[in-house]
Scaffold this motif. Structure first.
Motif, PDB file in Angstrom:
ATOM      1  N   ARG A  26       0.823  -1.366   0.136  1.00 17.07           N
ATOM      2  CA  ARG A  26       0.105  -0.014   0.056  1.00 17.07           C
ATOM      3  C   ARG A  26       0.781   1.147  -0.016  1.00 17.07           C
ATOM      4  NH1 ARG A  26      -2.817  -1.768   3.462  1.00 17.07           N
ATOM      5  NH2 ARG A  26      -2.160  -0.687   5.382  1.00 17.07           N
ATOM      6  N   ARG A  27       1.975   1.234   0.626  1.00 13.93           N
ATOM      7  CA  ARG A  27       2.878   2.282   0.998  1.00 13.93           C
ATOM      8  C   ARG A  27       3.342   2.692  -0.403  1.00 13.93           C
ATOM      9  NH1 ARG A  27       8.201   2.626   1.007  1.00 13.93           N
ATOM     10  NH2 ARG A  27       9.262   4.603   2.190  1.00 13.93           N
ATOM     11  N   GLU A  28       3.761   1.571  -1.284  1.00 17.55           N
ATOM     12  CA  GLU A  28       4.493   1.604  -2.556  1.00 17.55           C
ATOM     13  C   GLU A  28       3.610   2.257  -3.597  1.00 17.55           C
ATOM     14  OE1 GLU A  28       7.751   1.386  -3.192  1.00 17.55           O
ATOM     15  OE2 GLU A  28       8.197   1.288  -1.051  1.00 17.55           O
ATOM     16  N   LEU A  29       2.320   1.662  -3.727  1.00 21.06           N
ATOM     17  CA  LEU A  29       1.562   2.276  -4.352  1.00 21.06           C
ATOM     18  C   LEU A  29       1.254   3.922  -4.415  1.00 21.06           C
ATOM     19  CD1 LEU A  29      -1.244  -0.857  -4.539  1.00 21.06           C
ATOM     20  CD2 LEU A  29       0.833  -0.315  -6.423  1.00 21.06           C
ATOM     21  N   LEU A  30       0.837   4.154  -2.874  1.00 17.73           N
ATOM     22  CA  LEU A  30       0.742   5.491  -2.825  1.00 17.73           C
ATOM     23  C   LEU A  30       1.780   6.334  -3.286  1.00 17.73           C
ATOM     24  CD1 LEU A  30      -0.859   5.410   1.019  1.00 17.73           C
ATOM     25  CD2 LEU A  30      -1.760   6.012  -1.339  1.00 17.73           C
ATOM     26  N   LEU A  31       3.336   5.757  -3.049  1.00 16.99           N
ATOM     27  CA  LEU A  31       4.356   6.650  -3.635  1.00 16.99           C
ATOM     28  C   LEU A  31       4.438   6.609  -5.125  1.00 16.99           C
ATOM     29  CD1 LEU A  31       7.221   5.348  -1.043  1.00 16.99           C
ATOM     30  CD2 LEU A  31       5.971   7.572  -1.257  1.00 16.99           C
ATOM     31  N   PHE A  32       3.986   5.613  -5.629  1.00 19.85           N
ATOM     32  CA  PHE A  32       3.788   5.608  -7.346  1.00 19.85           C
ATOM     33  C   PHE A  32       3.092   6.788  -7.746  1.00 19.85           C
ATOM     34  CE2 PHE A  32       6.119   1.516  -7.721  1.00 19.85           C
ATOM     35  CZ  PHE A  32       6.976   1.777  -8.775  1.00 19.85           C
ATOM     36  N   ARG A  34       2.180   9.384  -6.196  1.00 18.16           N
ATOM     37  CA  ARG A  34       2.822  10.830  -6.026  1.00 18.16           C
ATOM     38  C   ARG A  34       3.782  11.088  -7.121  1.00 18.16           C
ATOM     39  NH1 ARG A  34       3.345  10.649   0.522  1.00 18.16           N
ATOM     40  NH2 ARG A  34       1.000  10.320   1.141  1.00 18.16           N
ATOM     41  N   ARG A  35       4.300  10.072  -7.479  1.00 15.52           N
ATOM     42  CA  ARG A  35       5.510  10.251  -8.558  1.00 15.52           C
ATOM     43  C   ARG A  35       4.787   9.838 -10.010  1.00 15.52           C
ATOM     44  NH1 ARG A  35       8.604   7.261  -4.769  1.00 15.52           N
ATOM     45  NH2 ARG A  35       8.764   5.779  -6.156  1.00 15.52           N
ATOM     46  N   ARG A  36       3.978  10.638 -10.574  1.00 16.90           N
ATOM     47  CA  ARG A  36       3.328  10.187 -11.709  1.00 16.90           C
ATOM     48  C   ARG A  36       4.323  10.031 -12.815  1.00 16.90           C
ATOM     49  NH1 ARG A  36      -2.364  13.459 -11.095  1.00 16.90           N
ATOM     50  NH2 ARG A  36      -3.056  12.661  -9.368  1.00 16.90           N
ATOM     51  N   SER A  37       5.245  10.598 -12.955  1.00 20.90           N
ATOM     52  CA  SER A  37       6.189  10.386 -14.022  1.00 20.90           C
ATOM     53  C   SER A  37       6.926   9.051 -14.014  1.00 20.90           C
ATOM     54  CB  SER A  37       7.610  11.648 -13.978  1.00 20.90           C
ATOM     55  OG  SER A  37       8.237  11.302 -12.470  1.00 20.90           O
ATOM     56  N   ASP A  38       7.190   8.625 -12.991  1.00 22.23           N
ATOM     57  CA  ASP A  38       7.670   7.315 -12.623  1.00 22.23           C
ATOM     58  C   ASP A  38       6.723   6.318 -13.537  1.00 22.23           C
ATOM     59  OD1 ASP A  38      10.054   8.285 -11.670  1.00 22.23           O
ATOM     60  OD2 ASP A  38       9.277   7.441  -9.609  1.00 22.23           O
ATOM     61  N   LEU A  39       5.437   6.576 -13.117  1.00 23.21           N
ATOM     62  CA  LEU A  39       4.223   5.771 -13.724  1.00 23.21           C
ATOM     63  C   LEU A  39       4.271   5.736 -15.423  1.00 23.21           C
ATOM     64  CD1 LEU A  39       1.919   3.755 -13.532  1.00 23.21           C
ATOM     65  CD2 LEU A  39       0.514   5.951 -12.686  1.00 23.21           C
ATOM     66  N   LEU A  40       4.175   7.151 -15.944  1.00 28.23           N
ATOM     67  CA  LEU A  40       4.066   7.421 -17.142  1.00 28.23           C
ATOM     68  C   LEU A  40       5.314   7.078 -18.209  1.00 28.23           C
ATOM     69  CD1 LEU A  40       1.919  10.798 -16.780  1.00 28.23           C
ATOM     70  CD2 LEU A  40       1.170   8.589 -17.430  1.00 28.23           C
ATOM     71  N   ASN A  41       6.392   7.497 -17.562  1.00 26.90           N
ATOM     72  CA  ASN A  41       7.632   7.126 -18.414  1.00 26.90           C
ATOM     73  C   ASN A  41       7.569   5.874 -19.042  1.00 26.90           C
ATOM     74  OD1 ASN A  41       8.473   9.797 -18.067  1.00 26.90           O
ATOM     75  ND2 ASN A  41       9.954   9.196 -16.306  1.00 26.90           N
ATOM     76  N   PHE A  88      14.700   1.190  -5.540  1.00 23.26           N
ATOM     77  CA  PHE A  88      15.160   1.339  -4.296  1.00 23.26           C
ATOM     78  C   PHE A  88      15.779   2.630  -4.073  1.00 23.26           C
ATOM     79  CE2 PHE A  88      15.189  -3.372  -5.132  1.00 23.26           C
ATOM     80  CZ  PHE A  88      14.228  -3.694  -4.175  1.00 23.26           C
ATOM     81  N   ARG A  89      15.820   3.428  -5.119  1.00 20.70           N
ATOM     82  CA  ARG A  89      16.760   4.513  -4.904  1.00 20.70           C
ATOM     83  C   ARG A  89      16.258   5.505  -4.213  1.00 20.70           C
ATOM     84  NH1 ARG A  89      21.796   4.764  -6.505  1.00 20.70           N
ATOM     85  NH2 ARG A  89      21.043   3.819  -8.428  1.00 20.70           N
ATOM     86  N   SER A  90      14.966   5.976  -4.104  1.00 20.11           N
ATOM     87  CA  SER A  90      14.436   6.983  -3.252  1.00 20.11           C
ATOM     88  C   SER A  90      14.516   6.653  -1.762  1.00 20.11           C
ATOM     89  CB  SER A  90      12.935   7.542  -3.326  1.00 20.11           C
ATOM     90  OG  SER A  90      12.048   6.109  -3.438  1.00 20.11           O
ATOM     91  N   ASP A  91      14.313   5.308  -1.491  1.00 20.20           N
ATOM     92  CA  ASP A  91      14.527   4.886  -0.027  1.00 20.20           C
ATOM     93  C   ASP A  91      15.704   4.867   0.415  1.00 20.20           C
ATOM     94  OD1 ASP A  91      11.616   4.407   0.129  1.00 20.20           O
ATOM     95  OD2 ASP A  91      11.816   2.165   0.179  1.00 20.20           O
ATOM     96  N   PHE A  92      16.803   4.653  -0.497  1.00 17.77           N
ATOM     97  CA  PHE A  92      18.286   4.672   0.082  1.00 17.77           C
ATOM     98  C   PHE A  92      18.555   6.191   0.325  1.00 17.77           C
ATOM     99  CE2 PHE A  92      22.818   5.190  -1.355  1.00 17.77           C
ATOM    100  CZ  PHE A  92      23.296   4.229  -0.669  1.00 17.77           C
ATOM    101  N   ASP A  93      18.091   6.948  -0.550  1.00 19.73           N
ATOM    102  CA  ASP A  93      18.642   8.382  -0.583  1.00 19.73           C
ATOM    103  C   ASP A  93      18.122   9.161   1.055  1.00 19.73           C
ATOM    104  OD1 ASP A  93      20.023   8.205  -2.919  1.00 19.73           O
ATOM    105  OD2 ASP A  93      18.256   8.998  -4.088  1.00 19.73           O
ATOM    106  N   ASP A  94      16.898   8.648   1.108  1.00 23.24           N
ATOM    107  CA  ASP A  94      16.387   9.441   2.341  1.00 23.24           C
ATOM    108  C   ASP A  94      16.601   8.495   3.891  1.00 23.24           C
ATOM    109  OD1 ASP A  94      14.468   7.150   2.357  1.00 23.24           O
ATOM    110  OD2 ASP A  94      13.015   8.513   1.572  1.00 23.24           O
ATOM    111  N   GLY A  95      17.221   7.512   3.522  1.00 27.53           N
ATOM    112  CA  GLY A  95      17.688   6.493   4.681  1.00 27.53           C
ATOM    113  C   GLY A  95      16.598   5.769   5.184  1.00 27.53           C
ATOM    114  N   THR A  96      15.580   5.766   4.465  1.00 26.82           N
ATOM    115  CA  THR A  96      14.588   4.553   4.715  1.00 26.82           C
ATOM    116  C   THR A  96      14.929   3.408   4.738  1.00 26.82           C
ATOM    117  OG1 THR A  96      12.754   6.279   4.013  1.00 26.82           O
ATOM    118  CG2 THR A  96      11.904   4.005   4.301  1.00 26.82           C
TER     119      THR A  96
END
Length: 239
Positions: A26-32, A34-41, A88-96
């Motif tokens: 559920r968390r990953e779907l919400l993040l997707f 929010r980052r609509r460019s990652d979905l459309l590209n 995994f890039r965004s989770d790595f960058d923010d420390g999650t």
């Protein structure tokens, strides 16, 4: 009373593996979303590759009908690979990601949930869009069902394999090229059996063998890939 206060909480009792999977999904779907460019590209790339191919090679309907299975599968493969670097890039960058590795959460469940979300937001839309591309490429109607079935079985395998490469390269600043080099050779069997199944359906040959092999690769990936993803993430973060 003191023993009760000092006793460490039982993670397995407080939260089951199933609830953890659905929470991460559920968390990953919400993040997707929010980052609509990652979905459309990936979808835009899929459409561009399939649309430009007839212009660059030949618009002849007979020729396009022969190469349509391979074109659709190659476009789907490259579109999936395009979106893997940021898994995994965004989770790595923010420390999650580091906090997740330090927590008692089983990483194979987290990895499987993240791959599932990636497939829902990338592989499934590609599969639903594929018949439209196939019609544009004059794919015979006999091969349409085979195309959808092979993509439903093959795109999750592409996501699972790609996630292993993404986990290995998440700690690198420019890991996209290395990710491609690691993952593309492993994509080849899925590409071969997927396009061959569609071609066999067009020619009136049985496709059960191809589908069984794609299903076997998917089953093996579901069992083994999450474990490999967890190990790869620990190596990348600790390194």
């Amino acid at each position: 009373m003191a023993d009760t206060l000092t006793k460490e909480p039982d993670y397995s009792a407080g939260r089951s593996v199933g609830s953890l999977y659905w929470a991460v999904l559920r968390r990953e779907l919400l993040l997707f979303f929010r980052r609509r460019s990652d979905l459309l590209n990936p979808l835009v790339f899929f459409l561009l590759v399939a649309s430009l191919f007839p212009l660059g090679v030949s618009p002849d309907p007979t020729f396009l009908a022969q190469v349509a299975p391979g074109v659709v599968w190659v476009a789907a493969l490259l579109s999936t690979l395009l979106s893997m670097d940021g898994l995994f890039r965004s989770d790595f960058d923010d420390g999650t990601l580091e906090q997740t590795l330090l927590s008692p959460q089983p990483m194979f469940v987290v990895g499987l949930a993240k791959v599932s979300a990636h497939w829902i937001m990338t592989g499934l839309p590609l599969t639903l869009l594929a018949p439209l591309i196939a019609v544009m490429l004059f794919l015979p109607a006999d091969g349409m069902a085979g195309l959808v079935l092979t993509l439903l079985l093959g795109t999750p395998t592409l996501s699972l394999i790609g996630a292993i490469g993404a986990a290995l390269t998440v700690g690198l600043r420019k890991g996209g090229v290395l990710l491609s080099l690691l993952v593309l050779p492993l994509y080849v069997p899925v590409l071969i059996f997927g396009s061959s199944a569609v071609q066999a359906a067009i020619n009136g040959l049985p496709v059960s063998g191809h589908l069984a092999l794609l299903g076997a690769m998917l089953a093996l990936g579901v069992v083994m890939a999450p474990l490999a993803i967890g190990a790869a993430l620990r190596i990348s973060v600790s390194g």
